[in-house]
Scaffold this active site. Sequence first.
Site, PDB file in Angstrom:
ATOM      1  CE  LYS A  66     -56.258  95.227  -3.314  1.00  0.00           C
ATOM      2  NZ  LYS A  66     -57.517  95.307  -2.612  1.00  0.00           N
ATOM      3  CB  SER A 141     -56.942  92.695   0.363  1.00  0.00           C
ATOM      4  OG  SER A 141     -57.452  93.511  -0.463  1.00  0.00           O
ATOM      5  CB  SER A 165     -59.853  95.549   0.798  1.00  0.00           C
ATOM      6  OG  SER A 165     -59.835  94.168   1.113  1.00  0.00           O
TER       7      SER A 165
HETATM    8  N1  GLN Z   1     -60.976  91.069   4.572  1.00  0.00           N
HETATM    9  C1  GLN Z   1     -62.078  90.729   3.640  1.00  0.00           C
HETATM   10  C2  GLN Z   1     -62.088  89.648   2.872  1.00  0.00           C
HETATM   11  O1  GLN Z   1     -60.810  88.978   3.188  1.00  0.00           O
HETATM   12  C3  GLN Z   1     -62.485  91.946   2.634  1.00  0.00           C
HETATM   13  C4  GLN Z   1     -61.406  91.809   1.620  1.00  0.00           C
HETATM   14  C5  GLN Z   1     -61.679  92.892   0.679  1.00  0.00           C
HETATM   15  O2  GLN Z   1     -62.645  93.758   0.815  1.00  0.00           O
HETATM   16  N2  GLN Z   1     -61.156  92.584  -0.789  1.00  0.00           N
HETATM   17  O3  GLN Z   1     -62.721  88.865   2.352  1.00  0.00           O
END
Ligand code: GLN
Length: 473
Positions: A66, A141, A165
Site C-alpha cells: 500500500k 482505504s 482499512s
Molecule cells: N474508513 C475509516 C476512515 O476513513 C478507516 C480508515 C482506515 O482504517 N485507514 O477513517
Amino acid sequence: MSAEITIDTLRLTAEEGADLLARKQLSAAELHGAYLAAVAERDPELHCYLRTVAEAEGDGVPIALKDIISTRGIETTAGSRILEGYVPVFDATVAARCKAAGMPIIGKTNTDEFAMGSSTENSAYGPTKNPWDPTRVPGGSGGGTAAAVSAGLAPWGLGSDTGGSIKQPSSLCGNVGLRPTYGTVSRYGVIAFASSLDQIGPVARNVRDCALLYSIIAGRDARDSTTVELREPVRLPEDEDLTGVRIGVPKEMNEAEGIEPGVAEAVRRAIELAAELGADVGECSLPRSIAYGLPCYYLIAPAEASSNLARYDGVRYGPRVEADGFYEMVERTRDAGFGDEPKRRIMLGTYALSAGYFDAYYGQAQKVRTVIAREHAAAFERYDVLVSPTSPTVAFELGAKATDPLAMYLSDLLTIPSCMAGLPGLNVPCGLSAGLPVGLQLIGPQFSENTLFRTGYALERALAFDPVPARLR
Ligand code: GLN
C-alpha cells in the site's frame, strides 16, 4: 521458465509460489514478471497500482505494498497530491522485512488519501475498481491492495488499518485480511494517520498465506517504541475442526440496522457451520461498543490526524505553492495539496483538540474508548472469538456514498469497535450475496492471532469459497 509451468496468477497462492521457487521450477524474476504481465493486462481497467517496479530484487514471492508504506527510491504518496514526487530515502520496517525475506516489490497500491476513506474514491489519483464488478468500489482505504490480490495482480500484499482499512476492503473483494493486535507490527516509516490506531497487516488469498506474511512482518522493532515481541510464534493453521473453540455472537453486531439481508444470511450460515465443525457457539452483547464506537473514532482519529498531518507544509516534503511569505506559502500549499477528506478531518480534529474543548471531546472519547475495551474484555472471559459481518453491505456502486461522508463512515460500523480496543481482527470470505463477496469478521483478544488463523482456516476449508472473481474465471 520450464515449458510445462504456466502461472495462473489468479489461482496461485503465495505458498505454492514459494514451493515452485524452492523446487527451482521457475525463478523469482519469472514469477515477478508474471504478475507484471497480469498488471499490464488488467490494471488499466482496475487501477490497483499507483506505480509498479520493473526490477525484481530478491529470490522470493513478490508482494504489493500500500502506498502508505515508505519504500526507498520508490515514490510514496499516501494517495495525496501533497506527497506527489516524494521519494523516501529509507524503507519502512515492514518493507525492509519483506525485502529481507527475499520478496521483490510488484508495486505500490492505491489508497484513499492518507488512508481516510472506505472506498478508495478519496485517492487524489482516481479510484480503484472492484474486480468482481468494476462499477463498484473495492472498499477502502486499502482498496488497491485488496483489488490487486483478488484480481491476480499480486499473490499477497500489505495494507494499513486504522478503523477497518484492511478488513473492510478484504470483505468487499473476497480476500483474507488481518488487522493485527496493536503493537505487534512496526509502523516505522509508515505514513501516519491516527497513531493510537494505525496497524499494518497482511492481505492474501487464503488464511495460511495471511499467517505466513504476518509471521514475516510481526515482532518488536527497536525503531518503533510501541512494538512488542509476539508471545508465541505464528502457527500455520492445519486443523479442520473447531473443537474447543468458544465463539460468541455479539447480538448488536449481527442485528445492526443497515446490515443487508444477504450479508446477514451468509454470516448466519458460517456461524452454523462453525457449530457443525465443533465450536461452542453462544450469544453475547457489546451494546456500548456498537453505540459509541463510531462517534468515538471520529473524534480520536481526526484529532490525531490533525496533529500527524501538520508536517505537510511545503517545506519538508512534496510540492510547494509559492507565495509571499512563509505562512501564506504553507496555507496555499496545504489548500492545493490536501483533498476534501483530509481537510474535513484536520478541521474536526483541530477543533476537538483546541483549548476549552479538549476535555469535552478528545478526553471524553478516550474515556469511552476504555469502556469499549472493557466491554470486549468481559466478552472474552466467556469466548475465544467473536464473530459478525465485517461490512454491513457488499461492495457498493462507485459514487454511491462519495458525497455523503456520514453514509461512508457507516461502512466501518462493525470494524471500528475492536480497533478502538486494540484487538486483532480477521476477515474471511464466507459467501456471495447478489454475486458479490460477503466477509466474516473474527475478533479475538490481544495476541490471539493464532486462534483467529485456526478458526478462519477451518471455516475457509469448510466453506470452500472461490476467491477468484466470477468474471475473471
Ligand atoms: N474508513 C475509516 C476512515 O476513513 C478507516 C480508515 C482506515 O482504517 N485507514 O477513517
